[in-house]
Design a protein around this motif. Structure first.
Motif, PDB file in Angstrom:
ATOM      1  N   PHE A   1      11.898  -1.188   3.460  1.00  0.00           N
ATOM      2  CA  PHE A   1      10.662  -0.751   4.175  1.00  0.00           C
ATOM      3  C   PHE A   1       9.593  -1.179   3.608  1.00  0.00           C
ATOM      4  O   PHE A   1       9.155  -1.082   2.365  1.00  0.00           O
ATOM      5  CB  PHE A   1      10.512   0.670   4.509  1.00  0.00           C
ATOM      6  N   GLY A   2       8.578  -1.940   4.194  1.00  0.00           N
ATOM      7  CA  GLY A   2       7.303  -2.360   3.471  1.00  0.00           C
ATOM      8  C   GLY A   2       7.320  -4.021   3.029  1.00  0.00           C
ATOM      9  O   GLY A   2       6.272  -4.453   2.965  1.00  0.00           O
TER      10      GLY A   2
ATOM     11  N   LEU B   1      -2.029  -1.632   6.619  1.00  0.00           N
ATOM     12  CA  LEU B   1      -1.400  -1.342   5.385  1.00  0.00           C
ATOM     13  C   LEU B   1      -0.810  -2.596   4.711  1.00  0.00           C
ATOM     14  O   LEU B   1      -1.548  -3.601   4.641  1.00  0.00           O
ATOM     15  CB  LEU B   1      -0.355  -0.398   5.774  1.00  0.00           C
ATOM     16  N   ASN B   2       0.600  -2.704   4.500  1.00  0.00           N
ATOM     17  CA  ASN B   2       1.145  -3.628   3.704  1.00  0.00           C
ATOM     18  C   ASN B   2       0.928  -5.130   4.295  1.00  0.00           C
ATOM     19  O   ASN B   2       1.116  -5.309   5.576  1.00  0.00           O
ATOM     20  CB  ASN B   2       2.431  -3.542   3.549  1.00  0.00           C
TER      21      ASN B   2
ATOM     22  N   TYR C   1       5.854  -3.447  10.025  1.00  0.00           N
ATOM     23  CA  TYR C   1       4.953  -2.964  11.162  1.00  0.00           C
ATOM     24  C   TYR C   1       3.789  -2.553  10.836  1.00  0.00           C
ATOM     25  O   TYR C   1       2.718  -2.805  11.390  1.00  0.00           O
ATOM     26  CB  TYR C   1       5.812  -1.929  12.044  1.00  0.00           C
ATOM     27  N   CYS C   2       3.582  -1.986   9.443  1.00  0.00           N
ATOM     28  CA  CYS C   2       2.488  -1.458   9.146  1.00  0.00           C
ATOM     29  C   CYS C   2       1.314  -2.471   8.672  1.00  0.00           C
ATOM     30  O   CYS C   2       0.176  -2.023   8.538  1.00  0.00           O
ATOM     31  CB  CYS C   2       2.745  -0.287   8.169  1.00  0.00           C
TER      32      CYS C   2
ATOM     33  N   GLY D   1       4.846   6.092   7.824  1.00  0.00           N
ATOM     34  CA  GLY D   1       4.936   5.467   9.249  1.00  0.00           C
ATOM     35  C   GLY D   1       6.056   4.470   9.461  1.00  0.00           C
ATOM     36  O   GLY D   1       6.600   4.551  10.818  1.00  0.00           O
ATOM     37  N   CYS D   2       6.876   4.155   8.144  1.00  0.00           N
ATOM     38  CA  CYS D   2       8.178   3.485   8.573  1.00  0.00           C
ATOM     39  C   CYS D   2       9.263   4.355   8.769  1.00  0.00           C
ATOM     40  O   CYS D   2      10.392   4.027   9.317  1.00  0.00           O
ATOM     41  CB  CYS D   2       8.430   2.623   7.249  1.00  0.00           C
TER      42      CYS D   2
ATOM     43  N   CYS E   1       2.884   8.532   2.830  1.00  0.00           N
ATOM     44  CA  CYS E   1       2.884   7.325   3.742  1.00  0.00           C
ATOM     45  C   CYS E   1       4.291   7.380   4.389  1.00  0.00           C
ATOM     46  O   CYS E   1       5.106   6.901   3.628  1.00  0.00           O
ATOM     47  CB  CYS E   1       2.409   6.328   3.586  1.00  0.00           C
TER      48      CYS E   1
ATOM     49  N   CYS F   1       0.815  -1.223  -0.316  1.00  0.00           N
ATOM     50  CA  CYS F   1       0.105   0.061   0.027  1.00  0.00           C
ATOM     51  C   CYS F   1       0.669   1.121  -0.070  1.00  0.00           C
ATOM     52  O   CYS F   1       0.351   2.360   0.053  1.00  0.00           O
ATOM     53  CB  CYS F   1      -0.798   0.170   1.383  1.00  0.00           C
ATOM     54  N   CYS F   2       2.208   1.312  -0.184  1.00  0.00           N
ATOM     55  CA  CYS F   2       3.077   2.408   0.059  1.00  0.00           C
ATOM     56  C   CYS F   2       2.574   3.390  -0.909  1.00  0.00           C
ATOM     57  O   CYS F   2       2.573   3.169  -2.252  1.00  0.00           O
ATOM     58  CB  CYS F   2       4.551   1.677  -0.349  1.00  0.00           C
TER      59      CYS F   2
HETATM   60  S1  SF4 Z   1       6.136   0.520   4.511  1.00  0.00           S
HETATM   61 FE1  SF4 Z   1       4.109   0.769   5.350  1.00  0.00          FE
HETATM   62  S2  SF4 Z   1       4.181   2.673   6.604  1.00  0.00           S
HETATM   63 FE2  SF4 Z   1       5.938   2.477   4.990  1.00  0.00          FE
HETATM   64  S3  SF4 Z   1       5.339   3.755   3.250  1.00  0.00           S
HETATM   65 FE3  SF4 Z   1       4.775   1.498   2.912  1.00  0.00          FE
HETATM   66  S4  SF4 Z   1       2.610   1.415   3.640  1.00  0.00           S
HETATM   67 FE4  SF4 Z   1       3.447   3.414   4.340  1.00  0.00          FE
END
Ligand code: SF4
Ligand code: SF4
Length: 203
Positions: free
Chosen positions: A116-117, A137-138, A131-132, A40-41, A38, A33-34
């Protein structure tokens, strides 16, 4: 190796791993979903960086407009005080380079930030779920936050085309890739990104 040559080779390394990561994100796109905004990471985390990665991100910083540099420095000043209070503990914090929900040195970010993600595993097979996944999210549609695991039955039930897949994207693995060795890239010591940035940018 001269520093300039090392940076040139590291830029080539980043280009190669980024293309590979792009292929992985594309393969797992049903679960990802990145999107812009966004971040959060980049919040409430810890960001381990090698000396080389930190050197490169400092090049990115040096090319920022003065007003953005000031914001980064102010973020670092606050973190410096908090870091002193959390000495010897895991210190979770927002990245000082995150400004208005975006990374101000995106093209210069290090290995961990590029992974990340995704679901990752280390050489011992230990999985890390983004973590998301626990925040909707992902991978969240196939993730059970209580059991902390991916539910394969959900993959089938929800009609996904590919399975969620874990990749060995640990920093240790990424820094020891044979092509990095062939390029003669030495990453150097690792510590938290703010531990590299505070002495360089504030002191
Ligand atoms: S890894 Fe998660 S928090 Fe980071 S950009 Fe992607 S969806 Fe957003
Ligand atoms: S360097 Fe950029 S991508 Fe990495 S944690 Fe900081 S803001 Fe996020």
């Amino acid at each position: 190796m001269e520093k300039e040559e090392l940076i040139n080779r590291y830029e080539y390394y980043l280009k190669v791993i980024s293309e590979e990561l792009q292929r992985i994100f594309e393969y797992q796109r049903e679960y990802i979903c990145c999107q812009n905004g966004c971040s959060g990471c980049c919040e409430k985390g810890m960001y381990p960086y090698s000396e080389l990665e930190a050197e490169y991100i400092k090049i990115g910083y040096s090319r920022l407009p003065d007003e953005i540099k000031e914001i980064v420095k102010n973020n670092l000043k606050k973190l410096k005080a908090e870091l002193a209070e959390h000495k010897g503990e895991n210190f979770l914090h927002d990245c000082p380079l995150l400004i208005d929900g975006s990374c101000c040195v995106y093209m210069y970010r290090g290995i961990i930030c590029r992974t990340f993600g995704l679901i990752t595993e280390n050489s011992e097979g230990k999985l890390t779920i983004p973590y998301c996944a626990g925040t909707g999210l992902n991978y969240s549609k196939v993730y059970d936050p209580e059991k902390k695991m991916i539910l394969e039955e959900k993959v089938e039930e929800l009609g996904y085309n590919v399975m969620p897949k874990a990749y060995n994207l640990s920093r240790e693995n990424m820094m020891n890739l044979s092509f990095a060795k062939t390029l003669g890239i030495e990453f150097g010591e690792s510590k938290m990104l703010i531990e590299w940035l505070i002495p360089s940018l504030l002191e």
